[in-house]
Scaffold this motif. Structure first.
Motif, PDB file in Angstrom:
ATOM      1  N   ALA A 199      10.345  -7.922 -16.226  1.00  0.00           N
ATOM      2  CA  ALA A 199       8.970  -7.671 -16.675  1.00  0.00           C
ATOM      3  C   ALA A 199       8.043  -8.832 -16.307  1.00  0.00           C
ATOM      4  N   GLY A 200       8.497  -9.720 -15.447  1.00  0.00           N
ATOM      5  CA  GLY A 200       7.640 -10.782 -14.909  1.00  0.00           C
ATOM      6  C   GLY A 200       7.136 -11.768 -15.949  1.00  0.00           C
ATOM      7  N   GLY A 201       7.755 -11.830 -17.119  1.00  0.00           N
ATOM      8  CA  GLY A 201       7.323 -12.811 -18.117  1.00  0.00           C
ATOM      9  C   GLY A 201       7.260 -12.253 -19.533  1.00  0.00           C
ATOM     10  N   LEU A 202       7.416 -10.953 -19.695  1.00  0.00           N
ATOM     11  CA  LEU A 202       7.561 -10.409 -21.056  1.00  0.00           C
ATOM     12  C   LEU A 202       9.045 -10.148 -21.292  1.00  0.00           C
ATOM     13  N   PRO A 203       9.491 -10.259 -22.553  1.00  0.00           N
ATOM     14  CA  PRO A 203      10.923 -10.110 -22.825  1.00  0.00           C
ATOM     15  C   PRO A 203      11.394  -8.675 -22.620  1.00  0.00           C
ATOM     16  N   ILE A 204      12.466  -8.559 -21.846  1.00  0.00           N
ATOM     17  CA  ILE A 204      13.090  -7.243 -21.645  1.00  0.00           C
ATOM     18  C   ILE A 204      14.494  -7.468 -21.091  1.00  0.00           C
ATOM     19  N   GLY A 205      15.382  -6.557 -21.378  1.00  0.00           N
ATOM     20  CA  GLY A 205      16.707  -6.547 -20.759  1.00  0.00           C
ATOM     21  C   GLY A 205      17.045  -5.102 -20.462  1.00  0.00           C
ATOM     22  N   ALA A 206      17.900  -4.869 -19.480  1.00  0.00           N
ATOM     23  CA  ALA A 206      18.291  -3.492 -19.175  1.00  0.00           C
ATOM     24  C   ALA A 206      19.756  -3.473 -18.768  1.00  0.00           C
ATOM     25  N   THR A 207      20.465  -2.466 -19.246  1.00  0.00           N
ATOM     26  CA  THR A 207      21.872  -2.265 -18.888  1.00  0.00           C
ATOM     27  C   THR A 207      21.962  -0.910 -18.199  1.00  0.00           C
ATOM     28  N   LEU A 208      22.335  -0.918 -16.923  1.00  0.00           N
ATOM     29  CA  LEU A 208      22.453   0.338 -16.171  1.00  0.00           C
ATOM     30  C   LEU A 208      23.917   0.754 -16.174  1.00  0.00           C
ATOM     31  N   VAL A 209      24.152   1.979 -16.585  1.00  0.00           N
ATOM     32  CA  VAL A 209      25.516   2.462 -16.779  1.00  0.00           C
ATOM     33  C   VAL A 209      25.755   3.633 -15.830  1.00  0.00           C
ATOM     34  N   GLY A 210      26.675   3.438 -14.880  1.00  0.00           N
ATOM     35  CA  GLY A 210      26.982   4.493 -13.916  1.00  0.00           C
ATOM     36  C   GLY A 210      27.746   5.639 -14.566  1.00  0.00           C
ATOM     37  N   PRO A 211      27.873   6.777 -13.835  1.00  0.00           N
ATOM     38  CA  PRO A 211      28.450   7.981 -14.442  1.00  0.00           C
ATOM     39  C   PRO A 211      29.833   7.752 -15.040  1.00  0.00           C
ATOM     40  N   ARG A 212      30.670   6.932 -14.387  1.00  0.00           N
ATOM     41  CA  ARG A 212      32.026   6.716 -14.869  1.00  0.00           C
ATOM     42  C   ARG A 212      32.038   6.018 -16.237  1.00  0.00           C
ATOM     43  N   ALA A 213      31.041   5.175 -16.472  1.00  0.00           N
ATOM     44  CA  ALA A 213      31.022   4.349 -17.689  1.00  0.00           C
ATOM     45  C   ALA A 213      30.019   4.858 -18.716  1.00  0.00           C
TER      46      ALA A 213
END
Ligand SMILES: Cc1ncc(COP(=O)(O)O)c(C=O)c1O
Length: 409
Positions: free
Chosen positions: A259-273
């Motif tokens: 987010a270029g300086g705002l707090p954020i996290g993301a977890t990308l989960v593929g089909p198997r998981a």
């Protein structure tokens, strides 16, 4: 007072009185920024090759980013995850399109993104691997400061005061396929690695090693989790660093530059998981409309300003020019990393002294340990600014090299 020198500014004693002192920081107070530059409270302008530690990918006060967050804040800054918001869904769509077929869980930081990945691996292990739950990581890793991510990080220095840490993590030396082969036994459910280890000094995992890890995970029926918290968002010259190696992870985490300086996290989960179901995980702030609008503006600018290709080009320019400093006799042993994630290896233990001298020259760089300087500037750094950074770095290194070496202890 000049930035980084002279008497202690009042903010240092004010901070000491009221802030938990978990950071060792120089007496520099940053008040504003524009592009790749920041300004201190006493008016010094510093070329920012720290970039909020790989966060400010668009630099400071980028007009498109500012317009996007201003517009979003005036409509809807926050909404509970009990309801849908357009920026969150659009951001997930665009992240998935940029990476691999997956679904996204949003949080607020790198550590939280990794916590979600750990929960995914544990649940997947219960469902598909008879409760196997051990996660293998590599020596030198850094995955965050929460208890579980400290356990994954495996560093005695960071983790020791907070024992006991959660069980279920096993660490193996880097560059030792034999040890890895032994470590990934029937208890192991996932291998978690950074494509380039950032905090331990910008230490890349070779593309071949990453492909080998993918093969090992397939052979042993484990998940490959890639921590792209620092390497992601175009920094290495590809949107995601693992794309250089052509591997596809089962789970990927990102944060920092997202987010270029705002707090954020993301977890990308593929089909198997893809095992998370309603009630399994949550976050009050995770993926709120303001942070997501900021991230969408970052993605727009990465494309419009061709910043990912530029990260590759400017990174090469920086690498060549820094190696030029080495050729001129300065104590540089190597330049590691990719794109605009570079670690300058020093032949003498003068990293901290060089970072201090750099401030006096008008440059921010990040010392790691005694012998590495990390450069993770905004991706908007221009050729001219890159050359200026190298000139200033050269002068700082000369000054630091001329100081007497610190004695033992
Ligand atoms: C690779 C990596 N993972 C995780 C983290 C933790 O991120 P945060 O500080 O946002 O929790 C970091 C932070 O430096 C990181 O570099």
């Amino acid at each position: 007072m000049t930035a980084g020198s002279g008497a202690e500014p009042p903010i240092v004693s004010r901070a000491r009185a009221v802030l938990c002192e978990t950071y060792a920081r120089p007496p520099i107070t940053l008040v504003s920024g524009a592009g790749a530059w920041v300004e201190t409270a006493d008016g010094a302008r510093l070329l920012d090759c720290v970039g909020g530690l790989a966060v400010n990918v668009l630099g400071h006060a980028h007009p498109g980013w500012l317009a996007a967050i201003t517009a979003q804040a005036s409509r809807l800054a926050h909404a509970s995850n009990l309801y849908y918001t357009e920026p969150q869904v659009e951001l997930a769509e665009r992240l998935v399109a940029s990476a691999f077929p997956s679904r996204v869980f949003f949080s607020n930081s790198g550590a939280e993104a990794n916590e979600a990945a750990i929960k995914v691996a544990r649940k997947w292990g219960r469902r598909h691997r008879s409760g196997a739950h051990t996660i293998v990581t590599l020596a030198g890793a850094f995955h965050g400061r929460t208890l579980a991510t400290l356990a994954a990080t495996g560093s005695a220095r960071y983790g020791e005061p907070f024992q006991p840490l959660p069980a279920g993590f096993r660490q193996v030396p880097r560059g030792d396929p034999g040890a890895l082969d032994v470590a990934v036994d029937d208890d192991v459910v996932a291998i978690l690695v950074e494509p380039i280890q950032g905090e331990s000094g910008v230490v890349p995992l070779a593309d071949d090693e990453l492909r080998r890890l993918r093969g090992l995970c397939d052979a042993r029926d484990c998940l490959l989790i890639l921590d792209e918290v620092q390497t992601g968002m175009g920094r290495t010259g590809r949107m995601w660093a693992h794309q250089w190696a052509g591997v596809v992870p089962d789970v990927m985490t990102c944060a920092k530059g997202l987010a270029g300086g705002l707090p954020i996290g993301a977890t990308l989960v593929g089909p198997r998981a893809d095992v998370l179901e309603p009630g399994d995980h949550g976050s009050t702030f995770g993926g709120n409309p303001l942070a997501c609008a900021a991230a969408l503006a970052v993605l727009d600018a990465l494309g419009r300003e061709r910043l990912i290709e530029r990260a590759d080009q400017i990174g090469e320019l920086l690498r060549e020019s820094i190696l030029g400093l080495a050729a001129s006799g300065l104590p540089i042993t190597e330049v590691r990393g990719r794109g605009l994630m570079l670690g300058v290896g020093l032949g003498r233990p003068i990293a901290a002294a060089t970072a201090r001298a750099a401030v006096a020259e008008g440059l921010l760089v990040n010392p790691i340990g005694d012998r590495t300087l990390r450069l993770v500037p905004p991706l908007v750094l221009t050729e001219v600014e890159a050359q200026l950074a190298v000139e200033r770095l050269g002068r700082a290194l000369s000054a630091a090299a001329a100081e007497p070496e610190p004695g033992p202890g």
